[in-house]
Design an enzyme around this catalytic site. Sequence first.
Site, short mmCIF file in Angstrom:
data_model
loop_
_atom_site.label_atom_id
_atom_site.label_comp_id
_atom_site.label_asym_id
_atom_site.label_seq_id
_atom_site.Cartn_x
_atom_site.Cartn_y
_atom_site.Cartn_z
N GLU A 99 49.46 -8.20 -9.20
CA GLU A 99 48.34 -7.75 -9.79
C GLU A 99 47.31 -7.27 -8.86
OE1 GLU A 99 45.57 -6.42 -12.03
OE2 GLU A 99 47.74 -7.15 -12.74
N PRO A 107 -1.49 -5.24 2.58
CA PRO A 107 -1.43 -6.13 3.74
C PRO A 107 -0.39 -6.31 4.43
CG PRO A 107 -1.61 -7.31 1.74
CD PRO A 107 -1.63 -6.08 1.40
N MET A 144 -11.42 -7.15 12.06
CA MET A 144 -11.33 -7.10 13.73
C MET A 144 -12.20 -7.91 14.30
SD MET A 144 -11.40 -2.93 13.23
CE MET A 144 -12.10 -2.85 11.65
N LYS A 187 -4.34 2.95 15.95
CA LYS A 187 -4.33 1.98 16.99
C LYS A 187 -3.46 0.97 16.71
CE LYS A 187 -8.90 0.17 17.13
NZ LYS A 187 -10.05 0.31 17.94
N ASP A 224 -0.37 4.23 9.61
CA ASP A 224 -1.06 3.52 10.74
C ASP A 224 0.05 2.66 11.29
OD1 ASP A 224 -3.57 4.35 9.82
OD2 ASP A 224 -4.42 2.72 8.89
N GLY A 243 -3.38 0.84 6.32
CA GLY A 243 -3.14 -0.51 6.03
C GLY A 243 -4.14 -0.98 5.15
N GLY A 244 -3.94 -1.92 4.35
CA GLY A 244 -4.74 -2.66 3.28
C GLY A 244 -5.19 -1.30 2.21
N ASP A 245 -6.64 -1.33 2.18
CA ASP A 245 -7.16 -0.17 1.23
C ASP A 245 -7.96 0.65 2.12
OD1 ASP A 245 -8.38 0.15 -1.64
OD2 ASP A 245 -10.08 0.84 -0.24
N ALA A 282 -1.83 -11.71 6.99
CA ALA A 282 -1.63 -12.38 5.41
C ALA A 282 -0.48 -11.56 4.76
CB ALA A 282 -3.04 -11.88 4.79
#
Length: 458
Positions: A22, A225, A383, A270, A248, A301-303, A412
């Site tokens: 088989e 994030p 920052m 950066k 970024d 990044g982020g908003d 985060a």
Amino acid sequence: MQHFPIFLDLAGARVIVAGGGEAALAKLRLLMKTTARLEVFATHPAPELEALARDGRILLHRRALAAGDVHGARLAYGAAEDAGEDARVAAIARAEGALVNIVDNLEDSDYITPAIVDRDPVVVAIGTEGAAPVLARALKADLEARLPVALGLLARVGKAFRVAADALPMGRKRRDFWAEYYETTGPRSAEKGEAALEPALRDLLERHLAEAPGAGRVDLVGAGPGDPELLTLKARKLLDRADVVVHDRLVPAAILELARREAILIAVGKEGFGPSTPQSEINRLIIEHAAQGAHVVRLKGGDPSVFGRLDEETEALDAAGIDWAVVPGITAASASAAALGQSLTRRGRNASARLVTGHDIKGYAEQDWQALARPGAVAAVYMGKRASRFIQGRMLMHGASPDTPVSVVENASRPDQRILPATLASLPQVVTDLAGPAVLLLGIAPRDTATQRLEAAL
Ligand code: SAH
């Protein structure tokens, strides 16, 4: 990834299967989808094997495989379902230059036969490196249900039409044409039968050739994030379509992987206090690509609207007459509050929360310190690592208590997320330890300390 997936050309190649039961039959059923020359070695072949030999589908040797039998073969399957015999076959096959697969023995195999969804020439191969065969089967069932049965037909007819479609300029125009064929025109015409496909393709091509060259555009998209699951559906969709992604450095690889494979990825901005791309250079890049007709995703990044120098880019795009739109993302303050399981505003504590930066172009950023120093005030400092001593000094000067709680949330939403409890007094000490991006949540204590405090007060 230990096993690298490839699609191997087996047209006319010799493939050896050693075994008569088989396991051998199961492999042969798959191999017979190809045009390989299949040779089976079995001392006691099952009746099905005899039948296949009669039909000329396989060449059946009614004996055990021996040294010299594998020369020139590309693949060999040890399918005797007998560990000793399979090992013997594997040793011969390897010595004679074939790749070896022993059925149900991942460790001693050179390759794996994946689970396959067959819409030839569209073939999906699913592998889990042996970790989760159940999952592979579930994925296969899912794809079988989802992929239209006509897909193979669409692809075959499409392939024959490729040369004609090369009349369209490479890049977006050509992609749009094929996308429309596979998504709408093709499936619809296939319902009328195979003969309807070619004329439908001709009509479609004529229409696309007549259309004016597509204008480029720029979408300024928030990447959130870091956790890819915190991307918006819109961000995912745009990444999937972009010709160029200018991102970024903070945007992690797991998110960039979602970009279309042919997309050009350009890292700018950066990293911490490392090398940076001047804003004027970023503006120039996005404008240049869009002006050439590319769909550019400017991934931030982020908003994009929070400490993202968004306006400088949109103003430059306006000046260049390029169409743009902003797609919001989850900002680091939201992700940090979520990490703490706390809200940024709270009835009875604070009716407002501020987003502030530790730095601006002039250096450490001045804020409305009086408001920030008020008991119950909440601010998310972006920052803020370098500025922490400055912030501490200004806050104390304006009457804030040294015990004011501060939660430092590093990375985060990422796998290496850390929550560091601090107070205004200990803040500069606590941030010396940070390696990744972090938000300082002034006025918010991590959850357990908040509860403890509440309990202590009762
Ligand atoms: N537009 C971004 C902010 C850019 S400024 C946003 O909306 O989140 C860069 C700063 O954002 C970093 O110095 C850090 O303070 C914060 N940041 C970005 N990603 C973060 C993350 N995953 N965890 C904590 N802070 C983050």
